[in-house]
Design an enzyme around this catalytic site. Structure first.
Site, PDB file in Angstrom:
ATOM      1  N   HIS A  97      35.072 -31.824  32.979  1.00 47.29           N
ATOM      2  CA  HIS A  97      34.608 -30.487  33.376  1.00 47.29           C
ATOM      3  C   HIS A  97      33.089 -30.334  33.240  1.00 47.29           C
ATOM      4  CE1 HIS A  97      34.266 -26.170  33.791  1.00 47.29           C
ATOM      5  NE2 HIS A  97      33.940 -26.047  32.513  1.00 47.29           N
ATOM      6  N   HIS A 109      27.364 -26.894  28.276  1.00 48.85           N
ATOM      7  CA  HIS A 109      27.696 -25.466  28.251  1.00 48.85           C
ATOM      8  C   HIS A 109      28.868 -25.086  27.349  1.00 48.85           C
ATOM      9  CE1 HIS A 109      30.752 -26.446  31.321  1.00 48.85           C
ATOM     10  NE2 HIS A 109      31.307 -25.297  30.995  1.00 48.85           N
ATOM     11  N   ASP A 110      29.777 -26.001  27.083  1.00 51.21           N
ATOM     12  CA  ASP A 110      30.928 -25.681  26.224  1.00 51.21           C
ATOM     13  C   ASP A 110      30.861 -26.290  24.826  1.00 51.21           C
ATOM     14  OD1 ASP A 110      32.390 -23.973  27.874  1.00 51.21           O
ATOM     15  OD2 ASP A 110      33.507 -25.603  28.823  1.00 51.21           O
ATOM     16  N   GLU A 118      30.836 -23.552  21.991  1.00 51.68           N
ATOM     17  CA  GLU A 118      32.073 -22.762  22.018  1.00 51.68           C
ATOM     18  C   GLU A 118      33.317 -23.584  21.675  1.00 51.68           C
ATOM     19  OE1 GLU A 118      34.604 -20.349  25.378  1.00 51.68           O
ATOM     20  OE2 GLU A 118      32.420 -20.239  25.476  1.00 51.68           O
ATOM     21  N   ASP A 119      33.369 -24.833  22.130  1.00 49.50           N
ATOM     22  CA  ASP A 119      34.620 -25.594  22.058  1.00 49.50           C
ATOM     23  C   ASP A 119      34.606 -26.834  21.158  1.00 49.50           C
ATOM     24  OD1 ASP A 119      35.743 -23.791  23.805  1.00 49.50           O
ATOM     25  OD2 ASP A 119      35.431 -25.034  25.576  1.00 49.50           O
ATOM     26  N   ASP A 126      30.204 -23.454  36.433  1.00 50.34           N
ATOM     27  CA  ASP A 126      31.377 -23.496  35.567  1.00 50.34           C
ATOM     28  C   ASP A 126      32.554 -22.802  36.260  1.00 50.34           C
ATOM     29  OD1 ASP A 126      33.064 -23.554  33.240  1.00 50.34           O
ATOM     30  OD2 ASP A 126      32.198 -21.667  32.540  1.00 50.34           O
TER      31      ASP A 126
END
Length: 169
Positions: free
Chosen positions: A32, A58-59, A62-63, A119
């Site tokens: 992704h 980008h993640d 957060e992840d 995204d």
């Protein structure tokens, strides 16, 4: 050519997202962020190495277990700021978290908005073979984002909005 900073971000994201899977349970999650960077560069025509790097990362805040400070140390404050802007606050209840996140994105820089659009586009493309209820939810989120981004969106980047809009059909 992919900038060195972005290549380093690809390696970093590969390590940090190791073992994570997409919602289909089959696709490694790291595909992704790679696709987000690819969409930024080849569909949206973004050339800024920091934006491409933020797309790959980008993640991560957060992840994964990566925090803002780790991104600053490795990739600099501009990239870290974009990645932080693209991260939801998991401490908040879901409905409040989503509204806070979207409100924040509305006021964000064009660079952050382009990352979020890439995204969103990847999520739309990825959902084409998903269950109808999941696809419907993904389309609804994309339409909400478009409605928030369209007012005052820079004309030179309208092709990014159009790419996302086309994928909602």
């Amino acid at each position: 050519m992919i900038p060195d900073k972005t290549l380093e971000a690809i390696q970093f994201a590969s390590r940090e997202h190791h073992g994570q899977m997409r919602k289909d349970g089959e696709t490694p999650y790291v595909s992704h962020p790679y696709r987000v960077m690819f969409l930024l560069r080849h569909v949206f025509k973004v050339e800024d190495p920091d934006v491409l790097t933020a797309g790959v990362l980008h993640d991560t805040i957060e992840d994964t277990t990566v925090d803002y400070d780790a991104v600053v140390k490795r990739f600099g404050p501009r990239v870290a700021g974009m990645v932080a802007s693209l991260s939801k606050d998991s401490r908040l209840e879901e409905k409040i978290r989503e509204e806070s996140y979207l409100s924040h994105l509305e006021k964000a820089s064009i660079d952050v908005k382009l990352c979020k659009l890439a995204d969103t586009l990847d999520n739309l493309l990825d959902s084409r073979n998903a269950k109808p209820e999941f696809r419907k939810k993904t389309i609804g989120k994309a339409k909400e984002l478009l409605s928030r981004f369209e007012p005052g969106f820079p004309k030179e980047w309208n092709h990014a909005l159009e790419a996302v809009r086309a994928a909602t059909q």
